[in-house]
Scaffold this motif. Structure first.
Motif, PDB file in Angstrom:
ATOM      1  N   UNK A  99      16.050  83.092   6.557  1.00  0.00           N
ATOM      2  CA  UNK A  99      16.746  81.721   6.291  1.00  0.00           C
ATOM      3  C   UNK A  99      15.614  80.915   6.409  1.00  0.00           C
ATOM      4  N   UNK A 100      15.857  79.704   5.622  1.00  0.00           N
ATOM      5  CA  UNK A 100      14.591  78.396   5.885  1.00  0.00           C
ATOM      6  C   UNK A 100      15.744  77.331   5.579  1.00  0.00           C
ATOM      7  N   UNK A 101      15.453  76.194   5.979  1.00  0.00           N
ATOM      8  CA  UNK A 101      16.159  74.885   5.540  1.00  0.00           C
ATOM      9  C   UNK A 101      15.213  73.574   5.592  1.00  0.00           C
ATOM     10  N   UNK A 102      15.776  73.007   4.561  1.00  0.00           N
ATOM     11  CA  UNK A 102      14.968  71.528   4.466  1.00  0.00           C
ATOM     12  C   UNK A 102      16.070  70.656   4.506  1.00  0.00           C
ATOM     13  N   UNK A 103      15.393  69.732   5.058  1.00  0.00           N
ATOM     14  CA  UNK A 103      16.072  68.267   5.113  1.00  0.00           C
ATOM     15  C   UNK A 103      15.493  67.243   4.297  1.00  0.00           C
ATOM     16  N   UNK A 104      16.250  66.648   3.525  1.00  0.00           N
ATOM     17  CA  UNK A 104      15.615  65.642   2.538  1.00  0.00           C
ATOM     18  C   UNK A 104      15.945  64.409   2.822  1.00  0.00           C
ATOM     19  N   UNK A 105      15.303  63.252   2.516  1.00  0.00           N
ATOM     20  CA  UNK A 105      15.759  61.834   2.180  1.00  0.00           C
ATOM     21  C   UNK A 105      16.431  61.554   0.939  1.00  0.00           C
ATOM     22  N   UNK A 106      16.834  60.411   0.766  1.00  0.00           N
ATOM     23  CA  UNK A 106      17.651  59.847  -0.434  1.00  0.00           C
ATOM     24  C   UNK A 106      17.040  60.151  -1.635  1.00  0.00           C
ATOM     25  N   UNK A 107      17.595  61.214  -2.387  1.00  0.00           N
ATOM     26  CA  UNK A 107      17.086  61.394  -3.986  1.00  0.00           C
ATOM     27  C   UNK A 107      17.589  60.417  -4.905  1.00  0.00           C
ATOM     28  N   UNK A 108      16.662  60.242  -5.915  1.00  0.00           N
ATOM     29  CA  UNK A 108      17.018  59.530  -7.112  1.00  0.00           C
ATOM     30  C   UNK A 108      16.266  60.160  -8.306  1.00  0.00           C
ATOM     31  N   UNK A 109      16.879  59.701  -9.362  1.00  0.00           N
ATOM     32  CA  UNK A 109      16.308  60.390 -10.590  1.00  0.00           C
ATOM     33  C   UNK A 109      17.254  60.752 -11.641  1.00  0.00           C
ATOM     34  N   UNK A 110      16.882  61.409 -12.642  1.00  0.00           N
ATOM     35  CA  UNK A 110      17.841  61.711 -13.822  1.00  0.00           C
ATOM     36  C   UNK A 110      19.038  62.538 -13.334  1.00  0.00           C
ATOM     37  N   UNK A 111      20.071  62.348 -13.964  1.00  0.00           N
ATOM     38  CA  UNK A 111      21.358  63.122 -13.746  1.00  0.00           C
ATOM     39  C   UNK A 111      22.005  62.684 -12.686  1.00  0.00           C
ATOM     40  N   UNK A 112      21.399  61.680 -11.968  1.00  0.00           N
ATOM     41  CA  UNK A 112      22.412  61.047 -10.556  1.00  0.00           C
ATOM     42  C   UNK A 112      23.629  60.598 -10.862  1.00  0.00           C
TER      43      UNK A 112
END
Length: 366
Positions: free
Chosen positions: A182-195
């Motif tokens: 397994x692996x995990x990624x923790x992201x910050x707030x996304x923005x962009x197309x199809x939001x």
């Protein structure tokens, strides 16, 4: 050697952008999207890849372990990229049950399916279960606190973030108990197309076009670290290809803004765009504030929501050092691309907002 990916939640905002990106980078790979097409999933998000011979879509729920096993077996999948999640904090406050069901039970169903085929049956000794999480599992930061890193203790403050934290722990447990890679990624707030238009940036854009109020929680000084969605896809690509099994990686935009500053920036960009393109006033005649160059007059302060975290910020140093991750977009370039996408894709967001898309889903899938 080409991969075969099962992408859960691939009709959602981040998942769909990842599918576009992955098939663009790896045209020989097979990508199967599994999505329940709830309010935030939209099969139209996948239109750019619908005719790709290596792409297929399956309407279904991640809680259905038998279906997950069937797809892994039929498509000889060696990689799961798990985006599927209920993700809106406000909705988690008013209806937490769906978040427990999807984010915890659903993740566990996928883990059981992967373990059964890849480990118990030994079908894919080399495999990867990549779990996409969020910075909200870390809780909140004060203005002068250092940004979240991979060693920051979990301290979720909403039903949404608590359910994501639980799913993160399950993923870790399946590595240490069963050997699932397994692996995990923790992201910050996304923005962009199809939001989805209920989120802050697309909500501000579309409300301006209808001359509706721009609601700001509390004083609007909540701080978020904003990440352009394709940069997130690029970060996940690096984790899958170069990340160490069992590790977590924070993927951020190195781009902190207060909510009120974000809204004011979008207002200014909308004013400028309407001033530069006279056709927009004809297409969006209701956008009177933007037409007159005063979109910010629509800003309205409302009561803060319960459990509203004050600040999130991601420290991506580990991903930078180990994977070579660096965001390609600045906020200035990314927000302009985003605004233009919404102006160019009225049909997409109007169908989402008026409910006609969900009506179509019901007619097709029942």
């Amino acid at each position: 050697m080409p991969k075969s990916l099962l992408v859960t939640g691939g009709a959602g905002f981040i998942g769909a952008n990842f599918v576009h990106y992955w098939l663009g980078q790896y045209p020989e790979d097979k990508v199967v999207v599994l999505d329940a097409l709830t309010y935030a999933g939209n099969i139209a998000n996948l239109d750019p890849v619908k005719d790709n011979r290596n792409f297929s879509f399956v309407h279904g729920n991640i809680c259905d372990q038998d279906l997950a096993e069937k797809l892994l077996r039929e498509h000889d999948a060696d990689t799961i990229v798990h985006f599927a999640a209920e993700s809106h904090v406000d909705r988690s406050i008013t209806g937490p049950d769906a978040f427990i069901e999807t984010n915890i039970i659903g993740t566990h169903s996928l883990l059981k399916a992967a373990k059964k085929l890849w480990i118990d049956e030994g079908l894919k000794p080399e495999h990867r279960f990549h779990h996409v999480s969020t910075d909200e599992v870390y809780g909140t930061l004060e203005a002068d606190d250092p940004a979240f890193n991979e060693s920051t203790p979990y301290a979720p403050n909403s039903p949404y973030s608590a359910s994501k934290a639980a799913s993160d722990h399950l993923v870790r447990a399946y590595l240490h108990t069963y050997g699932l890679q397994v692996s995990t990624s923790n992201c910050s707030n996304n923005y962009g197309p199809y939001h989805f238009p209920e989120k802050l940036i697309p909500l501000v854009i579309t409300n301006i076009l209808f001359n509706k109020a721009l609601p700001i929680y509390g004083d609007g000084k909540q701080i978020r670290d904003w990440l352009y969605v394709e940069d997130h896809a690029r970060g996940i690509e690096l984790v899958i290809n170069k990340g160490i099994v069992g590790e977590c990686y924070n993927i951020g935009g190195i781009n902190e803004w207060t909510n009120i500053d974000i809204v004011q920036l979008v207002c200014k960009l909308m004013n400028d765009t309407f001033a530069e393109d006279s056709e927009l006033a004809k297409r969006f005649p209701e956008a009177q504030a933007a037409i007159s160059g005063d979109a910010a007059s629509l800003i309205t302060y409302v009561k803060d929501r319960p459990g509203h975290d004050r600040r999130y910020a991601i420290d991506p140093t580990k991903a930078e050092g180990e994977l070579g991750y660096v965001p390609a977009e600045s906020f200035e370039t990314g927000i302009k691309k985003t605004l233009q996408w919404y102006l160019d894709n009225e049909e997409w967001w109007s169908k989402v907002m008026d409910g006609s898309y969900q009506d179509w889903v019901e007619s097709q899938y029942g």
